[in-house]
Write a protein that holds these residues in place. Structure first.
Motif: not given
Length: 129
Positions: A89-104
């Protein structure tokens, strides 16, 4: 309430006795009821818990969410699948930093699941440029 007799190896019973003696569980019965319900919630997220004080015991045990995911494994663990959905979802929306924070915040950088999620995120980054 049904009664069922189950045999356990002596070593397992000794460890359960120690948990009861330490006060982590009120009785062996409480341990067995909690354990059965806990496993059922892992394999069936729709399972409706009937054990009294289940959530209270679970919170006192303070089992990290990634332990739940590891118990199921990346090939069907609901937390990992939820993580894939979140990263997608974050990737599709271009929210790469939010996705990185989630993973980290949920994975150790060397975990197999972490590597897979980072690769997934990379596909959205590469596709977006």
């Amino acid at each position: 309430m049904a009664k069922d007799t189950v045999r356990y190896p002596d070593e397992v019973v000794e460890k359960i006795d120690a948990l009861v003696d330490d006060g982590m569980f009120e009785s062996k019965s409480e341990f067995y009821r909690f354990s059965a319900e806990y496993v059922l919630t892992l394999v069936d997220p729709e399972h409706e818990v009937k054990t009294f004080n289940f959530e209270e015991i679970k919170s006192e045990l303070d089992i990290p969410e990634e332990v739940h995911a590891n118990a199921l494994g990346a090939d069907g663990g609901t937390f990992f699948l939820d993580a894939v959905i979140t990263v997608r979802k974050q990737g599709l929306r271009g929210n790469y930093e939010a996705a990185e924070r989630f993973i980290d915040s949920h994975y150790d950088p060397t975990d197999q699941e972490c590597i897979i999620l980072e690769e997934l995120l990379g596909t959205y980054r590469d596709g977006g440029s």
